[in-house]
Motif scaffolding. Sequence first.
Motif, PDB file in Angstrom:
ATOM      1  N   PRO A 269       0.345  -1.022  -0.018  1.00 40.70           N
ATOM      2  CA  PRO A 269       0.201   0.157   0.242  1.00 40.70           C
ATOM      3  C   PRO A 269       0.538   0.985   0.061  1.00 40.70           C
ATOM      4  N   GLU A 270       2.186   1.233   0.992  1.00 42.61           N
ATOM      5  CA  GLU A 270       2.508   2.214   0.478  1.00 42.61           C
ATOM      6  C   GLU A 270       3.474   3.020  -0.235  1.00 42.61           C
ATOM      7  N   ALA A 271       3.901   1.673  -1.044  1.00 41.10           N
ATOM      8  CA  ALA A 271       4.476   2.115  -2.912  1.00 41.10           C
ATOM      9  C   ALA A 271       3.500   2.563  -3.227  1.00 41.10           C
ATOM     10  N   PHE A 272       1.973   1.540  -3.693  1.00 43.45           N
ATOM     11  CA  PHE A 272       1.231   2.264  -4.197  1.00 43.45           C
ATOM     12  C   PHE A 272       0.646   3.641  -3.939  1.00 43.45           C
ATOM     13  N   LEU A 273       0.445   4.536  -2.753  1.00 36.42           N
ATOM     14  CA  LEU A 273       0.118   5.560  -2.561  1.00 36.42           C
ATOM     15  C   LEU A 273       1.146   6.934  -3.156  1.00 36.42           C
ATOM     16  N   ASP A 274       2.598   6.010  -2.821  1.00 36.43           N
ATOM     17  CA  ASP A 274       3.838   7.018  -3.432  1.00 36.43           C
ATOM     18  C   ASP A 274       3.495   7.288  -4.487  1.00 36.43           C
ATOM     19  N   SER A 275       3.537   6.132  -5.375  1.00 36.40           N
ATOM     20  CA  SER A 275       3.022   6.012  -7.578  1.00 36.40           C
ATOM     21  C   SER A 275       2.247   7.152  -7.242  1.00 36.40           C
ATOM     22  N   LEU A 276       0.885   6.844  -6.936  1.00 37.07           N
ATOM     23  CA  LEU A 276      -0.335   7.566  -6.828  1.00 37.07           C
ATOM     24  C   LEU A 276       0.250   9.361  -6.876  1.00 37.07           C
ATOM     25  N   TYR A 277       0.513   9.778  -5.749  1.00 40.79           N
ATOM     26  CA  TYR A 277       1.064  10.540  -5.197  1.00 40.79           C
ATOM     27  C   TYR A 277       2.585  11.241  -6.520  1.00 40.79           C
ATOM     28  N   ASN A 278       3.003  10.854  -6.617  1.00 43.68           N
ATOM     29  CA  ASN A 278       4.083  11.265  -7.375  1.00 43.68           C
ATOM     30  C   ASN A 278       3.578  11.663  -8.780  1.00 43.68           C
ATOM     31  N   PHE A 279       2.598  10.470  -9.103  1.00 47.63           N
ATOM     32  CA  PHE A 279       1.669  10.593 -10.535  1.00 47.63           C
ATOM     33  C   PHE A 279       0.804  11.996 -10.487  1.00 47.63           C
ATOM     34  N   LEU A 280       0.446  12.226  -9.707  1.00 49.95           N
ATOM     35  CA  LEU A 280      -0.196  13.284  -9.549  1.00 49.95           C
ATOM     36  C   LEU A 280       0.123  14.799  -9.586  1.00 49.95           C
TER      37      LEU A 280
ATOM     38  N   LEU B 196      -8.727  19.568  -5.148  1.00 50.35           N
ATOM     39  CA  LEU B 196      -7.697  18.366  -4.985  1.00 50.35           C
ATOM     40  C   LEU B 196      -7.905  17.264  -4.166  1.00 50.35           C
ATOM     41  N   ALA B 197      -8.277  17.688  -3.338  1.00 50.25           N
ATOM     42  CA  ALA B 197      -9.246  16.075  -2.999  1.00 50.25           C
ATOM     43  C   ALA B 197     -10.470  15.330  -3.341  1.00 50.25           C
ATOM     44  N   LEU B 198     -11.234  16.334  -4.019  1.00 51.18           N
ATOM     45  CA  LEU B 198     -12.077  15.601  -4.557  1.00 51.18           C
ATOM     46  C   LEU B 198     -11.381  14.813  -5.999  1.00 51.18           C
ATOM     47  N   ILE B 199     -10.593  15.359  -6.735  1.00 50.86           N
ATOM     48  CA  ILE B 199      -9.865  14.849  -8.326  1.00 50.86           C
ATOM     49  C   ILE B 199      -8.858  13.523  -7.410  1.00 50.86           C
ATOM     50  N   TYR B 200      -8.576  13.467  -6.086  1.00 49.48           N
ATOM     51  CA  TYR B 200      -7.647  12.145  -5.315  1.00 49.48           C
ATOM     52  C   TYR B 200      -8.687  11.128  -5.010  1.00 49.48           C
TER      53      TYR B 200
ATOM     54  N   GLU C 286     -11.766  11.317  -6.283  1.00 44.67           N
ATOM     55  CA  GLU C 286     -12.278  10.237  -7.595  1.00 44.67           C
ATOM     56  C   GLU C 286     -11.057   9.266  -8.504  1.00 44.67           C
ATOM     57  N   ILE C 287     -10.173   9.398  -8.874  1.00 48.20           N
ATOM     58  CA  ILE C 287      -9.356   8.195  -8.961  1.00 48.20           C
ATOM     59  C   ILE C 287      -9.002   7.070  -8.230  1.00 48.20           C
ATOM     60  N   LEU C 288      -9.242   7.749  -7.384  1.00 51.49           N
ATOM     61  CA  LEU C 288      -9.367   6.201  -5.538  1.00 51.49           C
ATOM     62  C   LEU C 288     -10.432   5.411  -6.307  1.00 51.49           C
ATOM     63  N   LYS C 289     -12.153   5.868  -6.697  1.00 53.21           N
ATOM     64  CA  LYS C 289     -13.354   5.591  -6.851  1.00 53.21           C
ATOM     65  C   LYS C 289     -12.894   4.341  -8.353  1.00 53.21           C
ATOM     66  N   VAL C 290     -12.293   5.234  -9.117  1.00 53.18           N
ATOM     67  CA  VAL C 290     -12.146   4.342  -9.877  1.00 53.18           C
ATOM     68  C   VAL C 290     -10.977   2.678  -9.978  1.00 53.18           C
ATOM     69  N   LEU C 291     -10.456   3.629  -9.175  1.00 54.33           N
ATOM     70  CA  LEU C 291      -9.337   1.718  -9.029  1.00 54.33           C
ATOM     71  C   LEU C 291      -9.829   0.918  -8.615  1.00 54.33           C
ATOM     72  N   ARG C 292     -10.712   1.321  -7.014  1.00 59.18           N
ATOM     73  CA  ARG C 292     -11.550   0.689  -6.578  1.00 59.18           C
ATOM     74  C   ARG C 292     -12.596  -0.299  -6.811  1.00 59.18           C
ATOM     75  N   LEU C 293     -13.558   0.506  -8.451  1.00 62.01           N
ATOM     76  CA  LEU C 293     -13.908  -0.102  -9.294  1.00 62.01           C
ATOM     77  C   LEU C 293     -13.570  -1.215  -9.869  1.00 62.01           C
ATOM     78  N   TRP C 294     -12.440  -0.991 -10.507  1.00 63.28           N
ATOM     79  CA  TRP C 294     -11.275  -2.037 -10.810  1.00 63.28           C
ATOM     80  C   TRP C 294     -11.070  -2.683 -10.706  1.00 63.28           C
TER      81      TRP C 294
ATOM     82  N   GLY D 242      -3.269   9.683   0.075  1.00 59.52           N
ATOM     83  CA  GLY D 242      -3.824   8.484   0.978  1.00 59.52           C
ATOM     84  C   GLY D 242      -2.977   7.809   1.976  1.00 59.52           C
ATOM     85  N   TYR D 243      -3.452   7.545   2.737  1.00 59.77           N
ATOM     86  CA  TYR D 243      -2.455   6.651   3.737  1.00 59.77           C
ATOM     87  C   TYR D 243      -3.561   5.488   4.384  1.00 59.77           C
ATOM     88  N   HIS D 244      -2.990   4.097   4.562  1.00 61.74           N
ATOM     89  CA  HIS D 244      -3.179   2.800   4.876  1.00 61.74           C
ATOM     90  C   HIS D 244      -3.831   3.001   6.026  1.00 61.74           C
ATOM     91  N   LYS D 245      -5.598   2.800   6.275  1.00 68.07           N
ATOM     92  CA  LYS D 245      -6.279   3.493   7.631  1.00 68.07           C
ATOM     93  C   LYS D 245      -5.630   2.629   8.847  1.00 68.07           C
TER      94      LYS D 245
END
Length: 421
Positions: A149-160, A196-200, A202-210, A231-234
């Motif tokens: 999860p940490e690598a995933f969220l770091d990658s999303l942060y860098n992407f956005l 920016l939080a809304l956009i973030y 929405e990306i999580l929503k699509v990724l969860r859908l997939w 994002g962070y690991h709840k």
Amino acid sequence: MAAAVGIVSSYPCLNSSPSPSKYSKYQSFHPPCRLVCYGGGSELPPVTPDFKFALHDALDSSGVDTTHAREARQNFMSQIKGLSSIEREVSISINRRVDLANTAISISAEDFALMSQSSLPLPVDPFIERLFDLAMEFCKTNKVLRTSPEAFLDSLYNFLYVKKGFHRSNMRSRLEPHPLYLHAVLTYQSGSAYMLALIYSEILKVLRLWSLLDFDCEIFFPHDRYGLPRGYHKQKSAESDHPHILTVQTLLEEILKNVKETFWPFQDDQTKSLFLRAVHAVLCTDRSSVDEERGFHLESAKASQRRLDRRTLTSLHLGDTSLALSACERLILLGFDPKELRDYSVLLYHCGLYEQSLQYLKLYQDRKGSSLLKQASNELSILEDDAVEKLMMRLNLISMEEGWSKPPHSGKILQNNSEPS
């Protein structure tokens, strides 16, 4: 309740749905996740009064076509209708009840229609598609989707925030309106922390859908001036993270409050609340003379009144009456704070809509008097209560005049004579 307001309007029934060709194209993006609440409340939807607002009808009467603005408002209402207290307090990262992107884009669409007075509506679908494309591009260009999860969220942060260049705007500089609206934030990659939080989310929503998000992800919302939502690991969160969880209600409130504050037509004294500035303008412009000590405030109030009369939008520092009214109306629909009724009332007063102003001010007093929550008494609340009484007294005096319910100049105030920004 509707009889107490009594303002004629021609909105379609709240239960009707907006056109299926717009706004609803990506309704299937709602993630199939569980509903989690971070606050208490009733499970039954709150009762929403049938508010009948003045803005669109006043613009229609002055020759401004509000078809597109009304359609966008109808979509906004269809998204928020029936929201329960629990659903309002759900984190945006797991929200299923409200399509936040469509709700935010409907705010953009209405205000675009009011600002531009264009015969064409804001093209909604391309901006909703852009959110989908962001998620798609992230999936195609990242190889860490199945890692920790940490690598995933770091990658999303860098992407956005690095690759795509999204960043926080300086909301203290209000020369441009784009940080306030989702379509513009997607265009300029610059916006408020809430956008920016809304956009973030929405990306999580699509990724969860997939099914590409297989851990409990929460969004940390920064309360400083420079931080970015991330994002962070709840399951690895701390108690100190909970105040940084952004709920559906708070997100929508803050988006509209930013619009309202930016376009409020009385910007002369930032030390006062919006309501006090507007009432001060009422009291100053109606006086035949003032002493030298208050001369500057009188001139500021008169300048605000002249801008209202022309509805001039040469700079956001000057405000915009229609956009401020529109933000107030949508905040009232959200059920955010009874004070929105009061603020809406004083704007109606400045538009010459005295009967409607009195009705909404009375409605505010009724709401305040019936509130179960004890109002904190401080210097600001005392000043505002005193201003409410003065405004009520003035409205009652006006109501004694013959023909007071026929506003002489509301259309002139609200009609835009400037070029769209």
